[in-house]
Design an enzyme around this catalytic site. Structure first.
Site, PDB file in Angstrom:
ATOM      1  N   PHE A  13      -0.831  -1.104  84.569  1.00  0.00           N
ATOM      2  CA  PHE A  13      -0.490  -1.177  83.146  1.00  0.00           C
ATOM      3  C   PHE A  13      -1.561  -0.593  82.240  1.00  0.00           C
ATOM      4  O   PHE A  13      -1.277  -0.228  81.104  1.00  0.00           O
ATOM      5  CB  PHE A  13      -0.239  -2.639  82.746  1.00  0.00           C
ATOM      6  CG  PHE A  13      -1.495  -3.485  82.648  1.00  0.00           C
ATOM      7  CD1 PHE A  13      -2.232  -3.523  81.474  1.00  0.00           C
ATOM      8  CD2 PHE A  13      -1.932  -4.236  83.722  1.00  0.00           C
ATOM      9  CE1 PHE A  13      -3.393  -4.287  81.374  1.00  0.00           C
ATOM     10  CE2 PHE A  13      -3.079  -5.002  83.640  1.00  0.00           C
ATOM     11  CZ  PHE A  13      -3.809  -5.033  82.459  1.00  0.00           C
ATOM     12  N   LYS A  54       6.542   4.815  90.166  1.00  0.00           N
ATOM     13  CA  LYS A  54       6.859   3.419  89.868  1.00  0.00           C
ATOM     14  C   LYS A  54       5.747   2.894  88.976  1.00  0.00           C
ATOM     15  O   LYS A  54       4.702   2.453  89.438  1.00  0.00           O
ATOM     16  CB  LYS A  54       6.947   2.593  91.156  1.00  0.00           C
ATOM     17  CG  LYS A  54       7.819   1.326  91.079  1.00  0.00           C
ATOM     18  CD  LYS A  54       7.379   0.249  90.135  1.00  0.00           C
ATOM     19  CE  LYS A  54       6.132  -0.490  90.512  1.00  0.00           C
ATOM     20  NZ  LYS A  54       5.809  -1.556  89.471  1.00  0.00           N
ATOM     21  N   GLU A  91       5.696  -2.486  85.148  1.00  0.00           N
ATOM     22  CA  GLU A  91       6.826  -2.985  84.371  1.00  0.00           C
ATOM     23  C   GLU A  91       6.387  -3.579  83.034  1.00  0.00           C
ATOM     24  O   GLU A  91       7.225  -3.902  82.192  1.00  0.00           O
ATOM     25  CB  GLU A  91       7.612  -4.029  85.177  1.00  0.00           C
ATOM     26  CG  GLU A  91       6.852  -5.280  85.563  1.00  0.00           C
ATOM     27  CD  GLU A  91       6.051  -5.150  86.851  1.00  0.00           C
ATOM     28  OE1 GLU A  91       5.764  -6.193  87.462  1.00  0.00           O
ATOM     29  OE2 GLU A  91       5.709  -4.009  87.244  1.00  0.00           O
ATOM     30  N   ARG A  92       5.072  -3.684  82.805  1.00  0.00           N
ATOM     31  CA  ARG A  92       4.590  -4.239  81.536  1.00  0.00           C
ATOM     32  C   ARG A  92       4.657  -3.214  80.396  1.00  0.00           C
ATOM     33  O   ARG A  92       4.830  -3.582  79.244  1.00  0.00           O
ATOM     34  CB  ARG A  92       3.149  -4.728  81.694  1.00  0.00           C
ATOM     35  CG  ARG A  92       2.982  -5.819  82.741  1.00  0.00           C
ATOM     36  CD  ARG A  92       1.534  -6.216  82.865  1.00  0.00           C
ATOM     37  NE  ARG A  92       1.301  -7.108  84.001  1.00  0.00           N
ATOM     38  CZ  ARG A  92       0.119  -7.584  84.353  1.00  0.00           C
ATOM     39  NH1 ARG A  92      -0.959  -7.237  83.647  1.00  0.00           N
ATOM     40  NH2 ARG A  92      -0.019  -8.380  85.383  1.00  0.00           N
ATOM     41  N   SER A 104      -5.060  -3.905  91.627  1.00  0.00           N
ATOM     42  CA  SER A 104      -6.077  -4.847  92.099  1.00  0.00           C
ATOM     43  C   SER A 104      -6.366  -4.616  93.577  1.00  0.00           C
ATOM     44  O   SER A 104      -5.543  -4.046  94.316  1.00  0.00           O
ATOM     45  CB  SER A 104      -5.609  -6.289  91.883  1.00  0.00           C
ATOM     46  OG  SER A 104      -4.510  -6.582  92.729  1.00  0.00           O
ATOM     47  N   CYS A 107     -10.536  -0.115  84.710  1.00  0.00           N
ATOM     48  CA  CYS A 107     -11.229  -0.240  85.993  1.00  0.00           C
ATOM     49  C   CYS A 107     -12.614   0.377  85.931  1.00  0.00           C
ATOM     50  O   CYS A 107     -13.453   0.122  86.778  1.00  0.00           O
ATOM     51  CB  CYS A 107     -10.407   0.388  87.111  1.00  0.00           C
ATOM     52  SG  CYS A 107     -10.264   2.174  87.008  1.00  0.00           S
ATOM     53  N   GLU A 128     -13.259  -9.595  89.437  1.00  0.00           N
ATOM     54  CA  GLU A 128     -12.954  -8.768  88.280  1.00  0.00           C
ATOM     55  C   GLU A 128     -12.251  -9.610  87.217  1.00  0.00           C
ATOM     56  O   GLU A 128     -11.234 -10.246  87.493  1.00  0.00           O
ATOM     57  CB  GLU A 128     -12.059  -7.604  88.712  1.00  0.00           C
ATOM     58  CG  GLU A 128     -11.751  -6.603  87.625  1.00  0.00           C
ATOM     59  CD  GLU A 128     -10.920  -5.442  88.137  1.00  0.00           C
ATOM     60  OE1 GLU A 128     -11.145  -4.305  87.689  1.00  0.00           O
ATOM     61  OE2 GLU A 128     -10.035  -5.664  88.992  1.00  0.00           O
TER      62      GLU A 128
END
Length: 499
Positions: A148, A172, A175-176, A225, A280, A382
């Site tokens: 996201f 893909k 979805e957020r 992640s 990140c 994290e």
């Protein structure tokens, strides 16, 4: 309510009845619903890709490059609309959204050079009358599973190189915040790519697993992640795919006693708190060397943090906006509490921040911890939010050891005026990307991006020539054109040599 659908074969279409909420992080309200796709939806996308890819691969690289050039022009022409769309779903401020898109375009610019990049090697006269040459050919169908936090940049990092190399690509996205990836696919079609070359499917774990298991997909690139990256890598490889899976990070900024602390504080303000820390390559850990350096840095950080402006995405004066979802806000605040419980000193507490007129938005104020130690969970894991931790190092050796010993090895920076110290640090630290007086050391597009340890699974980095290697395979041809005579039949049973 608006529904965000797949983009398959140049149009919307789904067989799924499941949907997920897409929030406006500034108001806290649900602004749209996104389709959560099925394996049947993916089958449709793969079928469209299989129909389109052979013709695209047969298109000469120069013509593929022209499509990439046109796509770049279209994205630039639509930059303002794309940035507003991105900010409305992610929460980052408009200027940051434009940077997100621009950084992705830099990889598209690299991909525009694909005619030169795909040139193979040739050796004339490798043996008596024998020439050897190699070529890079596309894999077929690639897929990208993206996070996201960079809904524009990371998809372009993946599909730009993959498509330029002659592959079809199925994306893909998270979805957020799924709207920008769909719009990018529309622009790629408008730029001249055939239907089926760039498609978007939405979904959750069901769609991810379908991608990893589908026999028609040859390679998968993932960013997310570390636990999920490891899962994606293992499942994809077990299914016979080529996989690169980029995971989490806990990037350190080493501050030597000779560093310009005013510059360091300015750099940390952006690197730690920009985009609400949802990067990140953010810099959530600062490691001052020596107590004197640590005390002076802390003294300068407190007023700088107090001066940060948290606002809505459209606020041109805001340094950063809300985090992406209420769930993520609660997770970051829980990490802050964990740090307190573990004994770190919470110097600035960003919890409880409320923006007038947007009280239901997902805002978190900047937080600062001091005297964080390597044994604390809040240091090892994290946080992915606007939280900066001070970990004090006694000397240079400890400063090298801290990031080297951490489970993540994505990025690291050192701030110093000493060239020898910087050179020694860069050579010894066990981290994939190093900045010297550069707080966020993301390489330019014609180099490659990738971390070490639990920050990356797989042997090939993203974009640059590493990306070209990932999305292609090498074929080597050894050829001889006889002059009409008959060779020595006895030698036909001996392994060929080039002597």
């Amino acid at each position: 309510m608006r529904v965000i659908d797949h983009f398959i074969a140049g149009r919307a279409g789904s067989e799924s009845a499941r949907h997920g909420d897409v929030f406006d992080p500034n108001s806290g309200e649900v602004q749209a619903r996104v389709v959560l796709g099925t394996a049947a939806d993916l089958d449709m996308a793969v079928a469209a890709a299989q129909a389109a890819q052979p013709g695209w691969a047969a298109t000469n690289p120069q013509r593929r490059a022209r499509v990439m050039f046109r796509f770049k022009e279209l994205v630039e022409a639509n930059m303002d609309d794309l940035a507003r769309m991105l900010s409305s779903e992610h929460g980052k401020v408009i200027a940051d959204s434009k940077g997100d898109i621009q950084r992705g375009l830099e990889v598209i610019e690299f991909a525009c050079g694909i005619p030169h990049i795909l040139k193979g090697e040739y050796t004339q006269g490798a043996g008596p009358g024998i020439d050897v040459y190699s070529m890079r050919q596309p894999l077929g169908i690639g897929a990208g599973i993206t996070p996201f936090n960079f809904p524009g940049m990371i998809p372009m990092w993946m599909f730009g190189v993959a498509i330029a190399c002659g592959n079809a690509f199925i994306l893909k996205p998270s979805e957020r915040d799924p709207s920008v990836p769909v719009r990018l696919a529309e622009l790629m079609l408008e730029a001249g790519a055939p239907e089926g070359i760039l498609q978007v499917v939405h979904g959750d774990k069901e769609m991810v697993d379908a991608i990893l298991d589908h026999p028609g997909i040859a390679a998968v690139s993932f960013v997310g992640s570390s636990d999920i990256a490891h899962y994606v890598y293992r499942r994809g490889v077990d299914a016979g795919k080529r996989v690169q899976a980029m995971g989490g990070a806990k990037n350190h900024g080493i501050v030597m006693p000779d560093a310009d602390l005013d510059q360091v504080v300015a750099d940390l303000s952006g690197a730690a708190f920009g985009s609400a820390g949802e990067r990140c390559m953010a810099l959530p850990v600062v490691v001052p060397v020596g107590e004197k350096t640590a005390d002076a840095l802390r003294e300068k950080l407190i007023p700088a943090i107090a001066a940060l402006r948290v606002g809505v995405s459209t606020d041109a004066e805001a340094h950063y906006g809300p985090v992406v979802t209420p769930t993520h806000k609660a997770k970051v605040e829980q990490w802050i509490q964990t740090g307190v419980d573990e004994g770190a000193e919470l110097v600035v507490d960003g919890r409880g921040f409320s923006l007038q007129g947007h009280e239901k938005g997902f805002f978190i104020g900047p937080s600062l911890f001091d005297r964080v130690t390597p044994d604390m969970t809040a240091y090892r894991e994290e946080i992915f939010g606007p939280v900066l931790q001070i970990v004090r190092a006694a000397d240079f050796e400890e400063a090298v050891r801290l990031p080297s010993a951490h489970q993540y090895g994505n990025g690291v920076a050192i701030f110093t005026r000493n060239g020898h110290a910087a050179r020694e640090f860069a050579a010894r630290v066990e981290v994939g990307m190093v900045g010297i007086n550069v707080p966020i050391p993301v390489p330019v597009a014609y180099h490659s991006f990738g971390g070490w340890k639990r920050s990356a699974f797989g042997d090939t980095n993203q974009h640059g020539m590493e990306g070209v290697k990932f999305w292609t395979r090498v074929k080597t041809i050894t050829q001889r054109w006889p002059d009409g005579g008959v060779g020595d039949a006895a030698n036909a049973f001996v392994i060929p040599t080039m002597g």
